[in-house]
Design an enzyme around this catalytic site. Structure first.
Site, PDB file in Angstrom:
ATOM      1  N   GLN A 146     102.259 104.824 -13.183  1.00 38.12           N
ATOM      2  CA  GLN A 146     102.039 105.425 -14.124  1.00 38.12           C
ATOM      3  C   GLN A 146     102.898 106.925 -13.480  1.00 38.12           C
ATOM      4  OE1 GLN A 146      98.205 106.648 -14.858  1.00 38.12           O
ATOM      5  NE2 GLN A 146      97.875 104.764 -16.462  1.00 38.12           N
TER       6      GLN A 146
ATOM      7  N   HIS B  15      97.211 107.683 -12.846  1.00 38.84           N
ATOM      8  CA  HIS B  15      96.804 109.112 -13.279  1.00 38.84           C
ATOM      9  C   HIS B  15      97.303 110.075 -12.019  1.00 38.84           C
ATOM     10  CE1 HIS B  15      92.838 108.051 -15.339  1.00 38.84           C
ATOM     11  NE2 HIS B  15      93.483 106.791 -15.315  1.00 38.84           N
TER      12      HIS B  15
ATOM     13  N   GLU C 184      90.520 114.088 -24.580  1.00 34.72           N
ATOM     14  CA  GLU C 184      89.660 115.509 -24.671  1.00 34.72           C
ATOM     15  C   GLU C 184      90.957 116.172 -25.208  1.00 34.72           C
ATOM     16  OE1 GLU C 184      85.933 115.603 -21.439  1.00 34.72           O
ATOM     17  OE2 GLU C 184      88.063 116.982 -21.268  1.00 34.72           O
TER      18      GLU C 184
ATOM     19  N   TYR D  78      85.316 121.766 -16.106  1.00 35.52           N
ATOM     20  CA  TYR D  78      85.333 121.051 -17.573  1.00 35.52           C
ATOM     21  C   TYR D  78      85.223 119.644 -17.393  1.00 35.52           C
ATOM     22  CZ  TYR D  78      87.894 124.165 -19.332  1.00 35.52           C
ATOM     23  OH  TYR D  78      88.275 125.703 -20.368  1.00 35.52           O
TER      24      TYR D  78
ATOM     25  N   TYR E  35      85.642 101.139 -18.834  1.00 33.43           N
ATOM     26  CA  TYR E  35      86.460 100.667 -19.107  1.00 33.43           C
ATOM     27  C   TYR E  35      85.629  98.704 -19.029  1.00 33.43           C
ATOM     28  CZ  TYR E  35      90.557 103.292 -18.876  1.00 33.43           C
ATOM     29  OH  TYR E  35      91.618 104.066 -18.788  1.00 33.43           O
TER      30      TYR E  35
END
Length: 405
Positions: free
Chosen positions: A118, A182, A278, A288, A299
Site C-alpha cells: 500500500q 496501512h 469511520e 479515537y 476479516y
C-alpha cells in the site's frame, strides 16, 4: 481522452439535503443508501451514526467528465492556482494535468519511494503561499534502516515545472516497520498554517497496539510545522514518552483529511477492518479508540479485542459504515456551482466504488448519497479545483471533473 456522463434520476425525487451551512437545505426522507446486511449485530452509540437517510441530487444538476484515463495508479490530487491539477502516482511520479486532459511528463526530484503493497507516493498539498514560494508537501512510504515509514517531504516546484528543487524529508513517523500496509498518507494545512498528517498503525497484529501508544507515531494524526517540528499548541498526552507532534491517537488506517470550511475543524476518515469504516471530527488530544473499540470485526470473522464499541475516554466516530466503503481522500465543497452541495463532505470510496456525499448539520451526518456508482471505479482522492468544480482520481487511472452541466 474525455468522456461526458450525465446522471439522471427518475420520478419526482427532489433535491434533499439538510445543513445549516447550506442555503438550500431541506429534510431528507429517502431510505438509507446502504441496503446490504451488516457484518455484525453491533448497535450504534446514537441515532444517525450509521445508515442515515438518503439524499439525492436532482436529475440534471451535475455532469461528470473523464478528463483523462492516462494516469497510472494516481493517489493524490490537488489544484494549482491556474486551474491545472497536480497528481501523485503511487509508483513515485508527480504529474501536472491540464483542464483539457493533457498529462505532463513526470516531474523529477521526488525522493525514492517504496511502492510495495500500500506504499508509494501518496497525498500532497500546496503551501498556503504557493503563489509566491511554489512549495509543495507530500506524504510517501520511505525505506529506511529498520523497515518502512510514512514520511513527509517538501520541495519547490521549479519555474519550468519539470523538477522539484531542494526536496527534503521533514518528518518520519517512527518506529520503522518492515510491513508494507496501512501508511495512512494524507497531508493538509490547517488554518494556523501547520501541517496535519495521517499515519496508519501498519496493520499487523504486532504493530496494531501502537495506535494506543503515545510514544509511537503509528496510528496517529500528527501536527507539525512546515519544517517538520511539533506545531505550537499541540496537546499533551499523559503517557510517558509521548511524542510532542501528536494531535490525536487511536487510528487504524486514516486515508482522509479535510478542514471544515466554516469551523476550521479537522475531519478525518479511516478504514475499518470488516465493517467499521469511520468519519471523525478530530479534537486535540482525543483518543479515537482503535483497536480497543471498533464497529468492525477481523476479516476472518472473530471479534477484535473484547468486541466492544464504547468505552469511557474513547471518542465515537461521527459516522461509520458496515459493510465498508473504504473511505480514502476527502474534501468539503465550498462552491455554489451545484445547488445543495455547499459545505457537504465528499469522500472517495475504494471498495464501495463511488463518491460518498455526506450532508452535515451541527457536526452530525443528516444525509448520504452515492455518486458515480455506475462507473466501476475505485475513487482514491477528491479535491475542489480553483474553478469550483470537484476533481477525483481513481486507482484505474481516471481523472474526473464533477461540475454543473
Amino acid at each position: 481522452m474525455k468522456r461526458s456522463l450525465m446522471y439522471f434520476f427518475g420520478g419526482s425525487l427532489a433535491l434533499l439535503s439538510c445543513s445549516q451551512d447550506d442555503d438550500s437545505a431541506s429534510e431528507p426522507n429517502l431510505p438509507p443508501v446502504e441496503t446490504s446486511a451488516p457484518n455484525t449485530t453491533y448497535k450504534p452509540a446514537f441515532e444517525g451514526q450509521t445508515r442515515i437517510s438518503g439524499v439525492m441530487t436532482p436529475a440534471n444538476a451535475y455532469k461528470a467528465t473523464v478528463i483523462t484515463s492516462e494516469l497510472t495508479s494516481p493517489w493524490g490530487v490537488t489544484a494549482l492556482p491556474d486551474g491545472r491539477l497536480l497528481v501523485t502516482e503511487k509508483a513515485g511520479r508527480l504529474r501536472i494535468v491540464t483542464a483539457a486532459g493533457a498529462v505532463s511528463a513526470p516531474i523529477t526530484g521526488i525522493p525514492a519511494v517504496n511502492p510495495a503493497g500500500q506504499g508509494g507516493l501518496l497525498g500532497l498539498c500546496l503551501d498556503p503561499n504557493f503563489a509566491s514560494n511554489r512549495m509543495i508537501y507530500w506524504s510517501f512510504s520511505e525505506a529506511i534502516s529498520g523497515g518502512n515509514v510514512t514520511a513527509i517531504g517538501k520541495g519547490r516546484l521549479a519555474d519550468n515545472e519539470q523538477s522539484i528543487e531542494g526536496a527534503t524529508v521533514i518528518y518520519r513517523a517512527l518506529p520503522a516497520y518492515s510491513g508494507n500496509l496501512h501508511y495512512g498518507g494524507r497531508v493538509v494545512f490547517d488554518r494556523t498554517g501547520n501541517l496535519v498528517v495521517s499515519t496508519g498503525e501498519r496493520s499487523d497484529l504486532q504493530t496494531r497496539p501502537q495506535a494506543q501508544v503515545a510514544s509511537s507515531a503509528l496510528g496517529k494524526v500528527i501536527r507539525i510545522t512546515k519544517d517538520g517540528q511539533p506545531a505550537p499548541g499541540n496537546p499533551t498526552f499523559a503517557q510517558a514518552g509521548a511524542r510532542p507532534e501528536l494531535y490525536s491517537i487511536g487510528h487504524r488506517n486514516p486515508q482522509g483529511l479535510a478542514i471544515h470550511p466554516t469551523t476550521g475543524d479537522v475531519w478525518q476518515g479511516e478504514h475499518g477492518p470488516k465493517g467499521g469504516d469511520e468519519i471523525n471530527r478530530l479534537q486535540a488530544g482525543a483518543n479515537y479508540g482503535w483497536p480497543t473499540i471498533t464497529y468492525g470485526v477481523e476479516y476472518t470473522g472473530p471479534a477484535i479485542g473484547a468486541g466492544i464499541q464504547q468505552q469511557e475516554g474513547l471518542e465515537q466516530p461521527v459516522y461509520y459504515w458496515d459493510p465498508v466503503v473504504s473511505p480514502s481522500g476527502m474534501t468539503f465543497y465550498t462552491s455554489d456551482r451545484i445547488s445543495g452541495w455547499r459545505n457537504n463532505l465528499f469522500i472517495g470510496a475504494l471498495s464501495g466504488q463511488h463518491i460518498v456525499r455526506l450532508v452535515i448539520d451541527n457536526n452530525k451526518v443528516v444525509g448520504e448519497e452515492r455518486l458515480l456508482a455506475s462507473e466501476g471505479q475505485r475513487f482514491r482522492d477528491i479535491t475542489q479545483g480553483s474553478d469550483g468544480a470537484l476533481y477525483a482520481v481513481t486507482d484505474q487511472g481516471r481523472l474526473y471533473r464533477i461540475d454543473r452541466p
